[in-house]
Write a protein that holds these residues in place. Structure first.
Motif, PDB file in Angstrom:
ATOM      1  N   UNK A   1       0.829  -1.208   0.000  1.00 55.04           N
ATOM      2  CA  UNK A   1       0.000   0.000   0.000  1.00 55.04           C
ATOM      3  C   UNK A   1       0.860   1.254   0.000  1.00 55.04           C
ATOM      4  N   UNK A   2       1.999   1.205   0.670  1.00 56.72           N
ATOM      5  CA  UNK A   2       2.919   2.349   0.652  1.00 56.72           C
ATOM      6  C   UNK A   2       3.424   2.608  -0.762  1.00 56.72           C
ATOM      7  N   UNK A   3       3.742   1.548  -1.474  1.00 56.91           N
ATOM      8  CA  UNK A   3       4.204   1.690  -2.854  1.00 56.91           C
ATOM      9  C   UNK A   3       3.085   2.265  -3.721  1.00 56.91           C
ATOM     10  N   UNK A   4       1.902   1.685  -3.617  1.00 56.92           N
ATOM     11  CA  UNK A   4       0.779   2.147  -4.429  1.00 56.92           C
ATOM     12  C   UNK A   4       0.438   3.603  -4.127  1.00 56.92           C
ATOM     13  N   UNK A   5       0.559   4.005  -2.860  1.00 56.45           N
ATOM     14  CA  UNK A   5       0.210   5.372  -2.465  1.00 56.45           C
ATOM     15  C   UNK A   5       1.110   6.405  -3.121  1.00 56.45           C
ATOM     16  N   UNK A   6       2.366   6.046  -3.356  1.00 57.57           N
ATOM     17  CA  UNK A   6       3.279   6.974  -4.030  1.00 57.57           C
ATOM     18  C   UNK A   6       2.768   7.299  -5.424  1.00 57.57           C
TER      19      UNK A   6
ATOM     20  N   UNK B   1      -0.370   6.934  -6.437  1.00 58.75           N
ATOM     21  CA  UNK B   1      -1.655   7.618  -6.310  1.00 58.75           C
ATOM     22  C   UNK B   1      -1.460   9.099  -6.055  1.00 58.75           C
ATOM     23  N   UNK B   2      -0.530   9.441  -5.169  1.00 60.62           N
ATOM     24  CA  UNK B   2      -0.230  10.846  -4.875  1.00 60.62           C
ATOM     25  C   UNK B   2       0.290  11.564  -6.118  1.00 60.62           C
ATOM     26  N   UNK B   3       1.131  10.889  -6.868  1.00 55.55           N
ATOM     27  CA  UNK B   3       1.697  11.491  -8.070  1.00 55.55           C
ATOM     28  C   UNK B   3       0.624  11.764  -9.115  1.00 55.55           C
ATOM     29  N   UNK B   4      -0.372  10.898  -9.185  1.00 54.85           N
ATOM     30  CA  UNK B   4      -1.421  11.051 -10.202  1.00 54.85           C
ATOM     31  C   UNK B   4      -2.246  12.305  -9.994  1.00 54.85           C
ATOM     32  N   UNK B   5      -2.291  12.811  -8.764  1.00 54.48           N
ATOM     33  CA  UNK B   5      -3.077  14.018  -8.469  1.00 54.48           C
ATOM     34  C   UNK B   5      -2.283  15.297  -8.681  1.00 54.48           C
ATOM     35  N   UNK B   6      -0.999  15.166  -9.005  1.00 54.20           N
ATOM     36  CA  UNK B   6      -0.129  16.321  -9.201  1.00 54.20           C
ATOM     37  C   UNK B   6       0.312  16.352 -10.657  1.00 54.20           C
ATOM     38  N   UNK B   7      -0.316  17.194 -11.447  1.00 52.66           N
ATOM     39  CA  UNK B   7      -0.034  17.237 -12.885  1.00 52.66           C
ATOM     40  C   UNK B   7       1.355  17.766 -13.194  1.00 52.66           C
ATOM     41  N   UNK B   8       1.990  18.419 -12.215  1.00 52.92           N
ATOM     42  CA  UNK B   8       3.311  19.000 -12.455  1.00 52.92           C
ATOM     43  C   UNK B   8       4.443  18.025 -12.176  1.00 52.92           C
ATOM     44  N   UNK B   9       4.130  16.878 -11.591  1.00 53.46           N
ATOM     45  CA  UNK B   9       5.177  15.949 -11.205  1.00 53.46           C
ATOM     46  C   UNK B   9       5.372  14.869 -12.258  1.00 53.46           C
ATOM     47  N   UNK B  10       6.593  14.349 -12.320  1.00 51.67           N
ATOM     48  CA  UNK B  10       6.884  13.237 -13.203  1.00 51.67           C
ATOM     49  C   UNK B  10       6.367  11.939 -12.597  1.00 51.67           C
ATOM     50  N   UNK B  11       6.108  10.963 -13.450  1.00 51.53           N
ATOM     51  CA  UNK B  11       5.683   9.666 -12.953  1.00 51.53           C
ATOM     52  C   UNK B  11       6.814   9.069 -12.120  1.00 51.53           C
ATOM     53  N   UNK B  12       6.533   8.663 -10.908  1.00 50.95           N
ATOM     54  CA  UNK B  12       7.622   8.215 -10.022  1.00 50.95           C
ATOM     55  C   UNK B  12       8.211   6.875 -10.432  1.00 50.95           C
ATOM     56  N   UNK B  13       9.455   6.708 -10.047  1.00 50.86           N
ATOM     57  CA  UNK B  13      10.137   5.423 -10.140  1.00 50.86           C
ATOM     58  C   UNK B  13      10.420   4.995  -8.707  1.00 50.86           C
ATOM     59  N   UNK B  14       9.896   3.852  -8.311  1.00 48.64           N
ATOM     60  CA  UNK B  14      10.040   3.389  -6.925  1.00 48.64           C
ATOM     61  C   UNK B  14      11.012   2.228  -6.886  1.00 48.64           C
ATOM     62  N   UNK B  15      12.028   2.364  -6.069  1.00 46.96           N
ATOM     63  CA  UNK B  15      12.993   1.293  -5.821  1.00 46.96           C
ATOM     64  C   UNK B  15      12.736   0.812  -4.401  1.00 46.96           C
ATOM     65  N   UNK B  16      12.079  -0.331  -4.290  1.00 48.41           N
ATOM     66  CA  UNK B  16      11.673  -0.814  -2.974  1.00 48.41           C
ATOM     67  C   UNK B  16      12.577  -1.952  -2.527  1.00 48.41           C
ATOM     68  N   UNK B  17      13.012  -1.895  -1.282  1.00 42.92           N
ATOM     69  CA  UNK B  17      13.915  -2.900  -0.736  1.00 42.92           C
ATOM     70  C   UNK B  17      13.199  -3.656   0.381  1.00 42.92           C
ATOM     71  N   UNK B  18      13.202  -4.971   0.290  1.00 47.84           N
ATOM     72  CA  UNK B  18      12.572  -5.791   1.329  1.00 47.84           C
ATOM     73  C   UNK B  18      13.289  -7.125   1.399  1.00 47.84           C
ATOM     74  N   UNK B  19      12.956  -7.907   2.405  1.00 42.23           N
ATOM     75  CA  UNK B  19      13.437  -9.274   2.454  1.00 42.23           C
ATOM     76  C   UNK B  19      12.880 -10.060   1.281  1.00 42.23           C
ATOM     77  N   UNK B  20      13.673 -10.966   0.734  1.00 42.76           N
ATOM     78  CA  UNK B  20      13.264 -11.655  -0.487  1.00 42.76           C
ATOM     79  C   UNK B  20      11.989 -12.474  -0.306  1.00 42.76           C
TER      80      UNK B  20
END
Length: 208
Positions: free
Chosen positions: A115-120, A122-141
């Motif tokens: 949900x944290x990843x998806x929220x990033x 979602x937040x970006x979609x409401x800001x027309x001035x921002x670029x589409x984010x690239x998320x690099x997520x690190x977790x246990x395999x």
């Protein structure tokens, strides 16, 4: 806050300096946003005690903003089977069965990160001035292998999201790290590694 305050207040894991600090410092130096994607540990512990279906009744309203939408999805059968196998291995008890509460807690980790990843996005979609984010997520395999865990919850929160999984898989040490045989152990084994992720990096087993 200072780094010491951050480490103490966030209850950073014991391996923070070796495993996490280089990423955090790189992000700071390059002004890259860092998101703590885990659900707070106290609520994961609560899920273990009361179960996935009952956690909402035990929360104050303010806690809901720190969690994924409740109730979050239950663990799939393949994920539950994998979780039980890992728990049996950790305990060296072939007949051991982890409680449903433990599985619900594990699923909350996954749902929270997804949900944290998806929220990033979602937040970006409401800001027309921002670029589409690239998320690099690190977790246990365990949380991402074979498109389970985080992937399953992301399929609920953001089905159309394009994602690529890189799994780091330590080889099993069968010889001293200085020996020729140990180097040969780094081979990619299709039966073992083939379905773990889009890319699998086989590394030497850590020294213990």
């Amino acid at each position: 806050v200072t780094e010491n305050q951050f480490v103490n207040l966030s209850r950073a894991p014991g391996n923070y300096t070796a495993a996490y600090r280089p990423l955090v410092e790189y992000a700071k130096e390059n002004r890259i946003r860092v998101v703590a994607s885990n659900a707070p540990r106290r609520y994961v512990s609560l899920a273990r005690r009361v179960g996935r279906q009952n956690i909402t009744d035990s929360l104050l309203p303010g806690a809901l903003r720190l969690l994924p939408p409740l109730p979050y999805s239950p663990a799939s059968e393949p994920y539950a089977s994998k979780f039980q196998n890992v728990m049996r291995g950790l305990r060296s008890e072939p007949s051991y069965t982890a409680s449903q509460g433990m599985l619900d807690a594990q699923s909350l980790w996954d749902a929270g990160m997804a949900y944290s990843i998806a929220s990033i996005f979602t937040e970006s979609a409401t800001d027309s001035s921002s670029l589409k984010p690239f998320v690099f997520h690190v977790s246990g395999s365990f949380h991402v292998e074979s498109n389970l865990g985080i992937h399953e919850h992301l399929s609920v929160y953001m089905p159309s999201l394009n994602r690529v999984t890189v799994v780091i898989s330590p080889c099993e040490k069968t010889a001293p790290s200085s020996s020729k045989d140990a180097v040969q152990d780094l081979a990619f084994i299709a039966a073992k590694h083939g379905n773990l992720g889009d890319f699998v990096v086989v590394t030497p087993a850590p020294d213990t």
